[in-house]
Design a protein around this motif. Sequence first.
Motif, PDB file in Angstrom:
ATOM      1  N   VAL A 245       1.021  -1.247  -0.131  1.00 37.29           N
ATOM      2  CA  VAL A 245      -0.013   0.102  -0.085  1.00 37.29           C
ATOM      3  C   VAL A 245       0.718   1.234  -0.089  1.00 37.29           C
ATOM      4  CG1 VAL A 245      -2.129  -1.087   0.908  1.00 37.29           C
ATOM      5  CG2 VAL A 245      -0.246  -0.032   2.546  1.00 37.29           C
ATOM      6  N   ALA A 246       2.204   1.282   0.046  1.00 38.50           N
ATOM      7  CA  ALA A 246       3.164   2.022  -0.009  1.00 38.50           C
ATOM      8  C   ALA A 246       4.419   1.326  -0.255  1.00 38.50           C
ATOM      9  CB  ALA A 246       3.270   2.900   1.164  1.00 38.50           C
ATOM     10  N   GLU A 247       5.634   2.027  -0.522  1.00 40.80           N
ATOM     11  CA  GLU A 247       6.777   1.544  -0.901  1.00 40.80           C
ATOM     12  C   GLU A 247       7.226   0.637   0.169  1.00 40.80           C
ATOM     13  OE1 GLU A 247       9.862   4.010  -2.011  1.00 40.80           O
ATOM     14  OE2 GLU A 247       9.566   3.776  -4.255  1.00 40.80           O
ATOM     15  N   HIS A 248       6.913   0.927   1.313  1.00 40.86           N
ATOM     16  CA  HIS A 248       7.561   0.242   2.645  1.00 40.86           C
ATOM     17  C   HIS A 248       6.662  -0.567   3.549  1.00 40.86           C
ATOM     18  CE1 HIS A 248      11.840   1.290   1.851  1.00 40.86           C
ATOM     19  NE2 HIS A 248      11.510   2.430   1.704  1.00 40.86           N
ATOM     20  N   VAL A 249       5.188  -0.227   3.137  1.00 41.32           N
ATOM     21  CA  VAL A 249       4.231  -0.730   3.816  1.00 41.32           C
ATOM     22  C   VAL A 249       3.151  -1.904   3.030  1.00 41.32           C
ATOM     23  CG1 VAL A 249       2.062  -0.190   4.954  1.00 41.32           C
ATOM     24  CG2 VAL A 249       4.143   1.204   5.163  1.00 41.32           C
ATOM     25  N   LEU A 250       3.214  -2.831   3.718  1.00 37.03           N
ATOM     26  CA  LEU A 250       2.262  -4.186   3.253  1.00 37.03           C
ATOM     27  C   LEU A 250       1.071  -4.327   4.230  1.00 37.03           C
ATOM     28  CD1 LEU A 250       5.184  -6.617   2.692  1.00 37.03           C
ATOM     29  CD2 LEU A 250       4.317  -5.127   0.774  1.00 37.03           C
ATOM     30  N   VAL A 251      -0.012  -4.718   3.554  1.00 33.48           N
ATOM     31  CA  VAL A 251      -1.100  -5.101   4.190  1.00 33.48           C
ATOM     32  C   VAL A 251      -1.184  -6.641   3.852  1.00 33.48           C
ATOM     33  CG1 VAL A 251      -2.809  -4.696   2.526  1.00 33.48           C
ATOM     34  CG2 VAL A 251      -3.841  -5.010   4.762  1.00 33.48           C
ATOM     35  N   THR A 252      -1.323  -7.446   4.919  1.00 33.02           N
ATOM     36  CA  THR A 252      -1.520  -8.818   4.800  1.00 33.02           C
ATOM     37  C   THR A 252      -2.744  -9.399   5.294  1.00 33.02           C
ATOM     38  OG1 THR A 252      -0.968  -9.443   7.127  1.00 33.02           O
ATOM     39  CG2 THR A 252       0.841  -9.299   5.689  1.00 33.02           C
ATOM     40  N   VAL A 253      -3.428 -10.080   4.049  1.00 32.67           N
ATOM     41  CA  VAL A 253      -4.812 -10.358   3.902  1.00 32.67           C
ATOM     42  C   VAL A 253      -5.236 -11.879   3.820  1.00 32.67           C
ATOM     43  CG1 VAL A 253      -7.121  -9.916   3.027  1.00 32.67           C
ATOM     44  CG2 VAL A 253      -5.174  -7.926   2.739  1.00 32.67           C
ATOM     45  N   PRO A 254      -5.582 -12.315   4.977  1.00 32.57           N
ATOM     46  CA  PRO A 254      -5.846 -13.800   4.925  1.00 32.57           C
ATOM     47  C   PRO A 254      -6.948 -13.913   3.748  1.00 32.57           C
ATOM     48  CG  PRO A 254      -5.719 -13.016   7.193  1.00 32.57           C
ATOM     49  CD  PRO A 254      -5.752 -12.002   6.238  1.00 32.57           C
ATOM     50  N   THR A 255      -6.747 -14.755   2.787  1.00 30.20           N
ATOM     51  CA  THR A 255      -7.858 -15.133   1.765  1.00 30.20           C
ATOM     52  C   THR A 255      -8.295 -16.456   1.798  1.00 30.20           C
ATOM     53  OG1 THR A 255      -5.883 -15.766   0.300  1.00 30.20           O
ATOM     54  CG2 THR A 255      -6.444 -13.465   0.232  1.00 30.20           C
ATOM     55  N   ALA A 256      -7.884 -17.466   2.605  1.00 33.13           N
ATOM     56  CA  ALA A 256      -8.338 -18.682   2.701  1.00 33.13           C
ATOM     57  C   ALA A 256      -8.116 -19.373   3.894  1.00 33.13           C
ATOM     58  CB  ALA A 256      -7.392 -19.416   1.811  1.00 33.13           C
ATOM     59  N   ARG A 257      -8.599 -20.433   4.340  1.00 33.80           N
ATOM     60  CA  ARG A 257      -8.706 -20.879   5.693  1.00 33.80           C
ATOM     61  C   ARG A 257      -8.260 -22.463   5.551  1.00 33.80           C
ATOM     62  NH1 ARG A 257     -13.942 -23.107   6.934  1.00 33.80           N
ATOM     63  NH2 ARG A 257     -15.484 -22.383   5.322  1.00 33.80           N
ATOM     64  N   SER A 258      -7.621 -23.283   6.402  1.00 39.58           N
ATOM     65  CA  SER A 258      -7.374 -24.607   6.305  1.00 39.58           C
ATOM     66  C   SER A 258      -8.452 -25.229   7.230  1.00 39.58           C
ATOM     67  CB  SER A 258      -6.020 -24.748   7.041  1.00 39.58           C
ATOM     68  OG  SER A 258      -4.829 -24.032   6.417  1.00 39.58           O
ATOM     69  N   ILE A 259      -8.722 -26.560   6.703  1.00 36.55           N
ATOM     70  CA  ILE A 259      -9.612 -27.453   7.215  1.00 36.55           C
ATOM     71  C   ILE A 259      -8.932 -28.898   7.233  1.00 36.55           C
ATOM     72  CG2 ILE A 259     -11.858 -28.583   7.265  1.00 36.55           C
ATOM     73  CD1 ILE A 259     -12.569 -26.084   4.814  1.00 36.55           C
ATOM     74  N   ASN A 260      -8.658 -29.188   8.388  1.00 35.47           N
ATOM     75  CA  ASN A 260      -8.001 -30.567   8.751  1.00 35.47           C
ATOM     76  C   ASN A 260      -8.999 -31.782   8.512  1.00 35.47           C
ATOM     77  OD1 ASN A 260      -7.065 -32.693  10.767  1.00 35.47           O
ATOM     78  ND2 ASN A 260      -5.187 -31.872   9.969  1.00 35.47           N
ATOM     79  N   THR A 261      -8.858 -32.576   7.791  1.00 39.33           N
ATOM     80  CA  THR A 261      -9.626 -33.776   7.509  1.00 39.33           C
ATOM     81  C   THR A 261      -9.884 -34.524   8.781  1.00 39.33           C
ATOM     82  OG1 THR A 261      -7.898 -35.221   6.785  1.00 39.33           O
ATOM     83  CG2 THR A 261      -8.985 -33.789   5.083  1.00 39.33           C
ATOM     84  N   VAL A 262      -8.860 -34.390   9.910  1.00 44.77           N
ATOM     85  CA  VAL A 262      -9.243 -35.266  11.056  1.00 44.77           C
ATOM     86  C   VAL A 262     -10.170 -34.573  12.140  1.00 44.77           C
ATOM     87  CG1 VAL A 262      -8.182 -36.571  12.941  1.00 44.77           C
ATOM     88  CG2 VAL A 262      -7.195 -36.459  10.642  1.00 44.77           C
ATOM     89  N   THR A 263      -9.645 -33.419  12.133  1.00 44.66           N
ATOM     90  CA  THR A 263     -10.447 -32.471  13.227  1.00 44.66           C
ATOM     91  C   THR A 263     -11.583 -31.598  12.669  1.00 44.66           C
ATOM     92  OG1 THR A 263      -9.123 -30.531  12.775  1.00 44.66           O
ATOM     93  CG2 THR A 263      -8.147 -32.272  14.616  1.00 44.66           C
ATOM     94  N   GLY A 264     -11.588 -31.558  11.387  1.00 42.87           N
ATOM     95  CA  GLY A 264     -12.710 -30.652  10.685  1.00 42.87           C
ATOM     96  C   GLY A 264     -12.553 -29.298  10.929  1.00 42.87           C
ATOM     97  N   THR A 265     -11.435 -28.836  11.772  1.00 40.90           N
ATOM     98  CA  THR A 265     -11.138 -27.525  11.961  1.00 40.90           C
ATOM     99  C   THR A 265      -9.835 -27.178  11.919  1.00 40.90           C
ATOM    100  OG1 THR A 265     -11.375 -25.533  13.488  1.00 40.90           O
ATOM    101  CG2 THR A 265     -10.674 -28.051  14.424  1.00 40.90           C
ATOM    102  N   ASN A 266      -9.057 -26.127  12.458  1.00 40.16           N
ATOM    103  CA  ASN A 266      -7.787 -25.858  12.263  1.00 40.16           C
ATOM    104  C   ASN A 266      -7.166 -25.173  13.649  1.00 40.16           C
ATOM    105  OD1 ASN A 266      -8.298 -22.958  12.322  1.00 40.16           O
ATOM    106  ND2 ASN A 266      -8.920 -23.211   9.971  1.00 40.16           N
TER     107      ASN A 266
END
Length: 296
Positions: A245-266
């Motif tokens: 968003v500027a030369e020295h500034v980043l925004v980190t945006v979670p775009t996805a989510r993990s789903i474990n096949t054993v627990t059904g969550t993360n």
Amino acid sequence: MTTNEHMVELALERIGEGYVFPEKTAAIETAIRGRLAAGAYEGLDGPALCETVTADLQEVCPDKHLRLLWTDEPQSTAPVDDDGGEAAFRALLREENQGIRRVERLEGNVGLIELRLIATAAEGASAIGAAMQLVAHSSALVLDLRGCRGGSPEGAAMWCSYFFPDDQVHLNDIYDRCTDSTRQFWTVAHLPAPRYVDRPVHVLTSEVTFSGGEDVAYTLQAHGRAVVVGGTTRGGAHPTARHAVAEHVLVTVPTARSINTVTGTNWEGVGVVPDLPVPADQALEEALKAISRRTM
């Protein structure tokens, strides 16, 4: 509009477009724009702005991947150059030996691999294979993730693949908001080094362990393939894009989510809880004791 206001508005735009939980973006925008109107960000230099906005973001939405980051390395703000931080991450991996800090053979024929990052599967395969080749004939393995601060979901799946006998294990899924699709992650069929099966594996964790490092620890623990020793991890389970968003500034945006096949969550917000909880600086000693008891 001041420079700081412009950066914050661009960050909010990116969050609105890509955050994996779109139902939360209205509350985020309301809270941050309220702080803008109150003058909370006036006069702050870059690092202070990032720290203040991050605290405000996580107050309204406690997602540890949702933040503003200061970077000493200038970033291109041209839309054509925006790759979500992939090129910068690959360059970092090359600088840090694909995340592999050390490989050792300890007393009692115990292998030790210490990771600081989880490499991408495409670029990291050879280095990962080289590390696994060096411990291939050990009697037990310690995977030290205490300083591992993140990495690639594909790389995490590759690391985990070494500890299962074939390509028939469905490890986890990742739901991606932008494409409204779910990608399955299975153990990899072909690996550049022997698989490490039928021998004990202990994973070391700490309060520093984050994101991709947590992925490996959580997946191996959930599938019953490793014992986790150390401290509860930081709790960041959402794959993330980075946008300048500027030369020295980043925004980190979670775009996805993990789903474990054993627990059904993360592990989002709660971290990976160790099977053997001990202070992180005692985790290796405790793991070696557990291995000794098991192999006696």
